[in-house]
Design an enzyme around this catalytic site. Structure first.
Site, PDB file in Angstrom:
ATOM      1  N   GLY A   1       3.331  -2.970  -3.148  1.00 11.53           N
ATOM      2  CA  GLY A   1       4.707  -3.267  -3.575  1.00 11.53           C
ATOM      3  C   GLY A   1       5.408  -2.150  -4.319  1.00 11.53           C
ATOM      4  O   GLY A   1       6.591  -2.285  -4.646  1.00 11.53           O
TER       5      GLY A   1
ATOM      6  N   GLY B   1       5.708   0.874  -3.023  1.00  9.64           N
ATOM      7  CA  GLY B   1       6.123   1.832  -1.998  1.00  9.64           C
ATOM      8  C   GLY B   1       7.615   1.737  -1.718  1.00  9.64           C
ATOM      9  O   GLY B   1       8.374   1.125  -2.480  1.00  9.64           O
TER      10      GLY B   1
ATOM     11  N   ASP C   1      -0.468  -2.578  -6.194  1.00 12.91           N
ATOM     12  CA  ASP C   1      -0.533  -1.266  -5.523  1.00 12.91           C
ATOM     13  C   ASP C   1      -1.819  -0.587  -5.958  1.00 12.91           C
ATOM     14  O   ASP C   1      -2.553  -1.107  -6.804  1.00 12.91           O
ATOM     15  CB  ASP C   1       0.708  -0.387  -5.819  1.00 12.91           C
ATOM     16  CG  ASP C   1       1.016   0.536  -4.638  1.00 12.91           C
ATOM     17  OD1 ASP C   1       0.180   1.415  -4.330  1.00 12.91           O
ATOM     18  OD2 ASP C   1       2.066   0.371  -3.994  1.00 12.91           O
TER      19      ASP C   1
ATOM     20  N   ARG D   1      -1.993   2.481  -7.380  1.00 20.91           N
ATOM     21  CA  ARG D   1      -1.812   3.228  -8.625  1.00 20.91           C
ATOM     22  C   ARG D   1      -0.610   2.682  -9.377  1.00 20.91           C
ATOM     23  O   ARG D   1       0.393   2.283  -8.754  1.00 20.91           O
ATOM     24  CB  ARG D   1      -1.583   4.715  -8.351  1.00 20.91           C
ATOM     25  CG  ARG D   1      -2.870   5.492  -8.157  1.00 20.91           C
ATOM     26  CD  ARG D   1      -2.596   6.870  -7.596  1.00 20.91           C
ATOM     27  NE  ARG D   1      -2.061   6.782  -6.236  1.00 20.91           N
ATOM     28  CZ  ARG D   1      -2.819   6.619  -5.152  1.00 20.91           C
ATOM     29  NH1 ARG D   1      -4.118   6.526  -5.250  1.00 20.91           N
ATOM     30  NH2 ARG D   1      -2.250   6.526  -3.952  1.00 20.91           N
TER      31      ARG D   1
ATOM     32  N   ASP E   1      -7.324  -2.030  -5.124  1.00 20.47           N
ATOM     33  CA  ASP E   1      -7.332  -1.737  -3.687  1.00 20.47           C
ATOM     34  C   ASP E   1      -7.325  -3.055  -2.915  1.00 20.47           C
ATOM     35  O   ASP E   1      -8.244  -3.866  -3.073  1.00 20.47           O
ATOM     36  CB  ASP E   1      -8.595  -0.915  -3.361  1.00 20.47           C
ATOM     37  CG  ASP E   1      -8.584  -0.399  -1.926  1.00 20.47           C
ATOM     38  OD1 ASP E   1      -7.928  -1.041  -1.068  1.00 20.47           O
ATOM     39  OD2 ASP E   1      -9.228   0.630  -1.676  1.00 20.47           O
TER      40      ASP E   1
ATOM     41  N   TYR F   1      -1.485   4.251  13.805  1.00 20.23           N
ATOM     42  CA  TYR F   1      -0.608   3.301  13.097  1.00 20.23           C
ATOM     43  C   TYR F   1      -0.035   2.273  14.078  1.00 20.23           C
ATOM     44  O   TYR F   1      -0.086   1.065  13.833  1.00 20.23           O
ATOM     45  CB  TYR F   1       0.509   4.115  12.433  1.00 20.23           C
ATOM     46  CG  TYR F   1       1.644   3.324  11.828  1.00 20.23           C
ATOM     47  CD1 TYR F   1       1.459   2.559  10.678  1.00 20.23           C
ATOM     48  CD2 TYR F   1       2.933   3.386  12.379  1.00 20.23           C
ATOM     49  CE1 TYR F   1       2.528   1.871  10.101  1.00 20.23           C
ATOM     50  CE2 TYR F   1       3.989   2.713  11.810  1.00 20.23           C
ATOM     51  CZ  TYR F   1       3.781   1.950  10.673  1.00 20.23           C
ATOM     52  OH  TYR F   1       4.848   1.274  10.100  1.00 20.23           O
TER      53      TYR F   1
ATOM     54  N   LYS G   1      -0.535  -1.770  14.344  1.00 19.92           N
ATOM     55  CA  LYS G   1       0.599  -2.706  14.300  1.00 19.92           C
ATOM     56  C   LYS G   1       0.546  -3.664  15.491  1.00 19.92           C
ATOM     57  O   LYS G   1       0.780  -4.856  15.348  1.00 19.92           O
ATOM     58  CB  LYS G   1       1.934  -1.947  14.279  1.00 19.92           C
ATOM     59  CG  LYS G   1       2.216  -1.260  12.954  1.00 19.92           C
ATOM     60  CD  LYS G   1       2.346  -2.272  11.819  1.00 19.92           C
ATOM     61  CE  LYS G   1       2.652  -1.639  10.481  1.00 19.92           C
ATOM     62  NZ  LYS G   1       2.551  -2.580   9.351  1.00 19.92           N
TER      63      LYS G   1
HETATM   64  P1  NAD Z   1       4.894   3.038   1.722  1.00 21.43           P
HETATM   65  O1  NAD Z   1       3.882   3.987   2.205  1.00 21.43           O
HETATM   66  O2  NAD Z   1       6.127   3.546   1.072  1.00 21.43           O
HETATM   67  O3  NAD Z   1       4.226   1.980   0.721  1.00 21.43           O
HETATM   68  C1  NAD Z   1       2.984   1.402   0.992  1.00 21.43           C
HETATM   69  C2  NAD Z   1       2.308   1.191  -0.336  1.00 21.43           C
HETATM   70  O4  NAD Z   1       1.023   0.638  -0.069  1.00 21.43           O
HETATM   71  C3  NAD Z   1       2.079   2.497  -1.113  1.00 21.43           C
HETATM   72  O5  NAD Z   1       2.672   2.385  -2.406  1.00 21.43           O
HETATM   73  C4  NAD Z   1       0.564   2.633  -1.185  1.00 21.43           C
HETATM   74  O6  NAD Z   1       0.108   3.158  -2.420  1.00 21.43           O
HETATM   75  C5  NAD Z   1       0.129   1.180  -1.012  1.00 21.43           C
HETATM   76  N1  NAD Z   1      -1.220   1.049  -0.481  1.00 21.43           N
HETATM   77  C6  NAD Z   1      -1.803   1.728   0.541  1.00 21.43           C
HETATM   78  N2  NAD Z   1      -3.062   1.333   0.719  1.00 21.43           N
HETATM   79  C7  NAD Z   1      -3.290   0.358  -0.205  1.00 21.43           C
HETATM   80  C8  NAD Z   1      -4.400  -0.430  -0.529  1.00 21.43           C
HETATM   81  N3  NAD Z   1      -5.554  -0.304   0.126  1.00 21.43           N
HETATM   82  N4  NAD Z   1      -4.291  -1.321  -1.552  1.00 21.43           N
HETATM   83  C9  NAD Z   1      -3.134  -1.458  -2.232  1.00 21.43           C
HETATM   84  N5  NAD Z   1      -2.036  -0.726  -1.959  1.00 21.43           N
HETATM   85  C10 NAD Z   1      -2.116   0.177  -0.963  1.00 21.43           C
HETATM   86  O7  NAD Z   1       5.263   2.079   2.955  1.00 21.43           O
HETATM   87  P2  NAD Z   1       6.575   1.203   3.164  1.00 21.43           P
HETATM   88  O8  NAD Z   1       7.554   2.050   3.883  1.00 21.43           O
HETATM   89  O9  NAD Z   1       6.953   0.532   1.912  1.00 21.43           O
HETATM   90  O10 NAD Z   1       6.011   0.173   4.236  1.00 21.43           O
HETATM   91  C11 NAD Z   1       5.566  -1.119   3.893  1.00 21.43           C
HETATM   92  C12 NAD Z   1       5.265  -1.862   5.174  1.00 21.43           C
HETATM   93  O11 NAD Z   1       6.425  -1.853   6.032  1.00 21.43           O
HETATM   94  C13 NAD Z   1       4.133  -1.248   6.011  1.00 21.43           C
HETATM   95  O12 NAD Z   1       3.395  -2.283   6.625  1.00 21.43           O
HETATM   96  C14 NAD Z   1       4.875  -0.464   7.071  1.00 21.43           C
HETATM   97  O13 NAD Z   1       4.135  -0.350   8.247  1.00 21.43           O
HETATM   98  C15 NAD Z   1       6.087  -1.331   7.302  1.00 21.43           C
HETATM   99  N6  NAD Z   1       7.197  -0.565   7.880  1.00 21.43           N
HETATM  100  C16 NAD Z   1       7.885   0.343   7.140  1.00 21.43           C
HETATM  101  C17 NAD Z   1       8.924   1.061   7.736  1.00 21.43           C
HETATM  102  C18 NAD Z   1       9.734   2.065   6.955  1.00 21.43           C
HETATM  103  O14 NAD Z   1      10.565   2.773   7.554  1.00 21.43           O
HETATM  104  N7  NAD Z   1       9.544   2.180   5.645  1.00 21.43           N
HETATM  105  C19 NAD Z   1       9.249   0.852   9.088  1.00 21.43           C
HETATM  106  C20 NAD Z   1       8.469  -0.041   9.828  1.00 21.43           C
HETATM  107  C21 NAD Z   1       7.467  -0.780   9.210  1.00 21.43           C
HETATM  108  C1  AKB Z   2       7.072   5.382  10.240  1.00 22.86           C
HETATM  109  O1  AKB Z   2       7.834   6.288  10.651  1.00 22.86           O
HETATM  110  O2  AKB Z   2       5.833   5.445  10.281  1.00 22.86           O
HETATM  111  C2  AKB Z   2       7.719   4.115   9.748  1.00 22.86           C
HETATM  112  C3  AKB Z   2       7.894   3.151  10.877  1.00 22.86           C
HETATM  113  C4  AKB Z   2       9.088   3.220  11.733  1.00 22.86           C
HETATM  114  O3  AKB Z   2       7.043   2.339  11.101  1.00 22.86           O
HETATM  115  N1  AKB Z   2       8.963   4.461   9.126  1.00 22.86           N
END
Ligand code: NAD
Ligand code: AKB
Length: 314
Positions: A9, A11, A34, A36, A49, A138, A142
């Site tokens: 949460g 991220g 999260d 950290r 974790d 990835y 998914k």
């Molecule tokens: P992000 O990388 O910004 O955040 C993910 C967070 O998960 C990070 O803060 C990381 O420290 C934490 N994390 C990783 N491994 C962990 C673990 N084992 N235990 C606890 N925390 C852990 O990613 P985001 O952009 O916020 O994406 C969140 C979700 O949305 C993901 O499932 C991603 O696939 C999906 N998503 C995001 C996007 C985008 O553009 N941001 C697009 C499509 C899908």
């Molecule tokens: C990525 O680029 O990995 C993400 C996504 C579209 O899933 N922003």
């Protein structure tokens, strides 16, 4: 009483999602996880974790959790550097969440991505149901995750809901290692007066969405009546599509001195394997999805908000 646990949460998405959930359900009812601890956080944190299933269960019991937004994940570009770790983290955490959903009758939101599609998918107006042969680890997690969600729904009745987010653009937290990150980085570099080196070519076109729309979509999907949710893999979802060059032109309207050089790297191949635009008719018809923010408005918001953020830092 709704009590929500948001994994990963802190991220990019969680940083915007958690305050919205806090507004809606009360700060005391939202628990953020999260790996950290962030520099600052307004709300309840549980740092561990999410692969540690015993700890996840302990936290569910401790806070009487009823809903999980499972965001913890390794994204596309970061995942290609550590593919096996990406498989482990993305798949193991999802399976643990679904098993615990069966045990504690939890409602689950888990985001999928346009990364489920691959080079053999039709690139324009990509349909909901089509060829899905992802070429990144990835994307593979998914697609497998979507099938796992559908399986747990059909076999155990788990109320799990999902959208295939496009690239998300936001200003509160920088993105965490994705292929669509250039569409955020351009704003940071241009406002800092730095020449922007774009890691995809000018014609690269991908589906994108401003974060407020993505957060609203996620909460609306979770609040929709169960009978209107017909798809338990994941819904196609989009707001806009633009090329890197179109984004450059839009940013230049606000920052005429913008300098951009196109230096495609390994991420170009990933971008080329993903759709240029998405058909999200099912989400619009079945639970009323409507986006609000287009390219000009998103650009203006990003520039205004990042200027405010940078002024606050000085
Ligand atoms: P992000 O990388 O910004 O955040 C993910 C967070 O998960 C990070 O803060 C990381 O420290 C934490 N994390 C990783 N491994 C962990 C673990 N084992 N235990 C606890 N925390 C852990 O990613 P985001 O952009 O916020 O994406 C969140 C979700 O949305 C993901 O499932 C991603 O696939 C999906 N998503 C995001 C996007 C985008 O553009 N941001 C697009 C499509 C899908
Ligand atoms: C990525 O680029 O990995 C993400 C996504 C579209 O899933 N922003």
């Amino acid at each position: 009483m709704t009590k929500i646990l948001v994994s990963g949460g802190c991220g990019q998405i969680g940083t915007d999602l958690v305050p919205e959930l806090q507004k809606k359900y009360g700060k005391e009812n939202i628990i953020t996880n999260d790996l950290r601890e962030p520099e600052s956080w307004d709300g309840i944190l549980e740092i561990f974790d999410f692969q540690d299933v015993e700890k996840v269960e302990e936290v569910i019991k401790k806070h009487n959790i009823t809903v999980i937004y499972h965001l913890a994940c390794i994204l596309s570009a970061a995942g290609e550097k550590i593919p096996y770790k990406t498989w482990e983290v993305n798949m193991q955490t999802l399976r643990n969440v679904l098993d615990l959903a069966v045990k504690y009758n939890l409602k689950i939101f888990w985001p999928s991505s346009i990364a489920v599609f691959g080079p053999s998918t039709p690139r324009d107006k990509t349909p909901q149901d089509t060829v899905m042969e992802p070429t990144t680890m990835y994307g593979i997690t998914k697609r497998a995750g979507e099938m796992l969600c559908n399986y747990y729904h059909k076999k155990f009745g788990v109320d799990v809901r999902s959208v295939r987010y496009p690239g998300l653009i936001s200003y509160k937290q920088e993105p965490g290692g994705g292929t669509t990150d250039y569409a955020v980085e351009i704003f940071y570099d241009s406002l800092k007066g730095k020449p922007f080196s774009c890691f995809v070519g000018p014609e690269t076109t991908l589906p994108m969405m401003y974060m407020d729309d993505a957060i609203r979509a996620s909460i609306e999907l979770m609040e929709a009546p169960a009978e209107s949710i017909k798809i338990r893999t994941s819904y196609n979802l989009t707001a806009m599509s633009f090329s890197a060059e179109e984004l450059e032109r839009e940013v230049r309207k606000h920052i005429p001195a913008l300098q951009v050089a196109y230096n495609p790297d390994k991420r170009q191949k990933i971008a080329d394997s993903w759709p240029a635009s998405i058909d999200d008719t099912k989400a619009r018809e079945e639970w009323g999805w409507q986006h609000k923010v287009d390219l000009p408005e998103m650009t203006k918001i990003m520039i205004d908000e990042l200027k405010r953020k940078f002024d606050g830092e000085n």
